[in-house]
Design a protein around this motif. Structure first.
Motif, PDB file in Angstrom:
ATOM      1  N   ALA A  23       0.839  -1.207   0.000  1.00 19.53           N
ATOM      2  CA  ALA A  23       0.000   0.000   0.000  1.00 19.53           C
ATOM      3  C   ALA A  23       0.869   1.251   0.000  1.00 19.53           C
ATOM      4  O   ALA A  23       0.569   2.234  -0.690  1.00 19.53           O
ATOM      5  CB  ALA A  23      -0.931  -0.002   1.201  1.00 19.53           C
ATOM      6  N   ARG A  24       1.962   1.223   0.732  1.00 15.64           N
ATOM      7  CA  ARG A  24       2.875   2.380   0.747  1.00 15.64           C
ATOM      8  C   ARG A  24       3.486   2.600  -0.636  1.00 15.64           C
ATOM      9  O   ARG A  24       3.688   3.739  -1.059  1.00 15.64           O
ATOM     10  CB  ARG A  24       3.954   2.186   1.795  1.00 15.64           C
ATOM     11  CG  ARG A  24       3.409   2.286   3.203  1.00 15.64           C
ATOM     12  CD  ARG A  24       4.520   2.141   4.244  1.00 15.64           C
ATOM     13  NE  ARG A  24       3.965   2.074   5.569  1.00 15.64           N
ATOM     14  CZ  ARG A  24       3.514   3.125   6.258  1.00 15.64           C
ATOM     15  NH1 ARG A  24       3.564   4.325   5.724  1.00 15.64           N
ATOM     16  NH2 ARG A  24       3.013   2.976   7.462  1.00 15.64           N
ATOM     17  N   ALA A  25       3.758   1.524  -1.347  1.00 22.10           N
ATOM     18  CA  ALA A  25       4.291   1.645  -2.709  1.00 22.10           C
ATOM     19  C   ALA A  25       3.261   2.274  -3.642  1.00 22.10           C
ATOM     20  O   ALA A  25       3.601   3.105  -4.486  1.00 22.10           O
ATOM     21  CB  ALA A  25       4.726   0.283  -3.230  1.00 22.10           C
ATOM     22  N   VAL A  26       1.991   1.892  -3.483  1.00 25.21           N
ATOM     23  CA  VAL A  26       0.918   2.489  -4.294  1.00 25.21           C
ATOM     24  C   VAL A  26       0.843   3.992  -4.024  1.00 25.21           C
ATOM     25  O   VAL A  26       0.726   4.801  -4.954  1.00 25.21           O
ATOM     26  CB  VAL A  26      -0.440   1.804  -3.998  1.00 25.21           C
ATOM     27  CG1 VAL A  26      -1.592   2.587  -4.600  1.00 25.21           C
ATOM     28  CG2 VAL A  26      -0.432   0.370  -4.511  1.00 25.21           C
ATOM     29  N   LEU A  27       0.929   4.384  -2.756  1.00 29.96           N
ATOM     30  CA  LEU A  27       0.869   5.811  -2.417  1.00 29.96           C
ATOM     31  C   LEU A  27       2.089   6.567  -2.916  1.00 29.96           C
ATOM     32  O   LEU A  27       1.975   7.722  -3.342  1.00 29.96           O
ATOM     33  CB  LEU A  27       0.705   6.001  -0.917  1.00 29.96           C
ATOM     34  CG  LEU A  27      -0.653   5.597  -0.362  1.00 29.96           C
ATOM     35  CD1 LEU A  27      -0.723   5.878   1.133  1.00 29.96           C
ATOM     36  CD2 LEU A  27      -1.776   6.307  -1.086  1.00 29.96           C
ATOM     37  N   ALA A  28       3.247   5.958  -2.868  1.00 29.04           N
ATOM     38  CA  ALA A  28       4.453   6.617  -3.396  1.00 29.04           C
ATOM     39  C   ALA A  28       4.296   6.871  -4.891  1.00 29.04           C
ATOM     40  O   ALA A  28       4.658   7.942  -5.392  1.00 29.04           O
ATOM     41  CB  ALA A  28       5.685   5.755  -3.127  1.00 29.04           C
ATOM     42  N   ASN A  29       3.734   5.914  -5.587  1.00 28.81           N
ATOM     43  CA  ASN A  29       3.466   6.060  -7.013  1.00 28.81           C
ATOM     44  C   ASN A  29       2.453   7.177  -7.270  1.00 28.81           C
ATOM     45  O   ASN A  29       2.616   7.992  -8.171  1.00 28.81           O
ATOM     46  CB  ASN A  29       2.954   4.727  -7.557  1.00 28.81           C
ATOM     47  CG  ASN A  29       3.495   4.407  -8.905  1.00 28.81           C
ATOM     48  OD1 ASN A  29       4.059   5.250  -9.568  1.00 28.81           O
ATOM     49  ND2 ASN A  29       3.299   3.171  -9.311  1.00 28.81           N
ATOM     50  N   ALA A  30       1.396   7.195  -6.468  1.00 26.60           N
ATOM     51  CA  ALA A  30       0.370   8.239  -6.605  1.00 26.60           C
ATOM     52  C   ALA A  30       0.964   9.616  -6.337  1.00 26.60           C
ATOM     53  O   ALA A  30       0.654  10.583  -7.037  1.00 26.60           O
ATOM     54  CB  ALA A  30      -0.795   7.963  -5.658  1.00 26.60           C
ATOM     55  N   ALA A  31       1.829   9.717  -5.336  1.00 22.66           N
ATOM     56  CA  ALA A  31       2.457  11.002  -5.018  1.00 22.66           C
ATOM     57  C   ALA A  31       3.346  11.470  -6.167  1.00 22.66           C
ATOM     58  O   ALA A  31       3.342  12.660  -6.511  1.00 22.66           O
ATOM     59  CB  ALA A  31       3.263  10.887  -3.731  1.00 22.66           C
ATOM     60  N   ARG A  32       4.093  10.547  -6.777  1.00 24.16           N
ATOM     61  CA  ARG A  32       4.927  10.928  -7.935  1.00 24.16           C
ATOM     62  C   ARG A  32       4.068  11.476  -9.066  1.00 24.16           C
ATOM     63  O   ARG A  32       4.393  12.496  -9.681  1.00 24.16           O
ATOM     64  CB  ARG A  32       5.732   9.723  -8.428  1.00 24.16           C
ATOM     65  CG  ARG A  32       7.046   9.534  -7.724  1.00 24.16           C
ATOM     66  CD  ARG A  32       7.932   8.524  -8.429  1.00 24.16           C
ATOM     67  NE  ARG A  32       7.363   7.183  -8.446  1.00 24.16           N
ATOM     68  CZ  ARG A  32       7.447   6.317  -7.455  1.00 24.16           C
ATOM     69  NH1 ARG A  32       8.076   6.652  -6.359  1.00 24.16           N
ATOM     70  NH2 ARG A  32       6.902   5.116  -7.556  1.00 24.16           N
ATOM     71  N   LEU A  33       2.960  10.802  -9.336  1.00 24.74           N
ATOM     72  CA  LEU A  33       2.060  11.255 -10.404  1.00 24.74           C
ATOM     73  C   LEU A  33       1.471  12.623 -10.061  1.00 24.74           C
ATOM     74  O   LEU A  33       1.399  13.511 -10.915  1.00 24.74           O
ATOM     75  CB  LEU A  33       0.961  10.221 -10.642  1.00 24.74           C
ATOM     76  CG  LEU A  33       0.006  10.516 -11.787  1.00 24.74           C
ATOM     77  CD1 LEU A  33       0.751  10.573 -13.120  1.00 24.74           C
ATOM     78  CD2 LEU A  33      -1.080   9.452 -11.841  1.00 24.74           C
TER      79      LEU A  33
END
Length: 131
Positions: free
Chosen positions: A45-55
């Motif tokens: 889940a943290r990886a998904v959020l890191a990806n969302a933050a980059r976008l």
């Protein structure tokens, strides 16, 4: 006659300045899931959020919506508050990853029934751009 100066920037630098907002069209929400009665995130889940933050950082002019949900067990008032706490926690993680808080709208949607898999009710959706 006055001459205007201009610079030719490397393509990579231009791309880093502003991303094409068309890449957001049709994007599904980024979803993270929670254990029952929890606001803790696991590593996927943290990886998904890191990806969302980059976008979100690539598109500094678009809003970010964070929608929290909870399962139906436990009562409506409890789950409404839990869905909001989950959404607030995810928003805090996005801010910590560099997304300005002023761009983020947080909503707790409360309890939802989901017949297939109960964990899918216990989620937060991150929508970047306009739905």
């Amino acid at each position: 006659m006055r001459r205007r100066a201009f610079a030719i920037l490397p393509v990579a630098l231009v791309a880093a300045c502003a991303a094409d907002p068309r890449e957001l069209v049709g994007q599904p929400p980024r979803m993270v899931f929670f254990e029952a009665d929890s606001t803790e995130l696991d590593e996927p889940a943290r990886a998904v959020l890191a990806n969302a933050a980059r976008l979100a950082r690539r598109h500094p002019d678009v809003p970010v919506q964070v929608l929290g949900f909870a399962g139906p067990a436990g009562g409506a008032a409890f789950n409404q508050a839990l869905s909001r706490r989950r959404a607030d926690y995810v928003a805090e993680q996005l801010v910590a990853a560099g997304v300005p808080r002023a761009r983020i709208t947080v909503t707790g949607r409360g309890p939802v029934a989901f017949d297939a898999v109960p964990v899918e009710s216990r989620r937060v959706e991150v929508i970047i751009g306009y739905p």
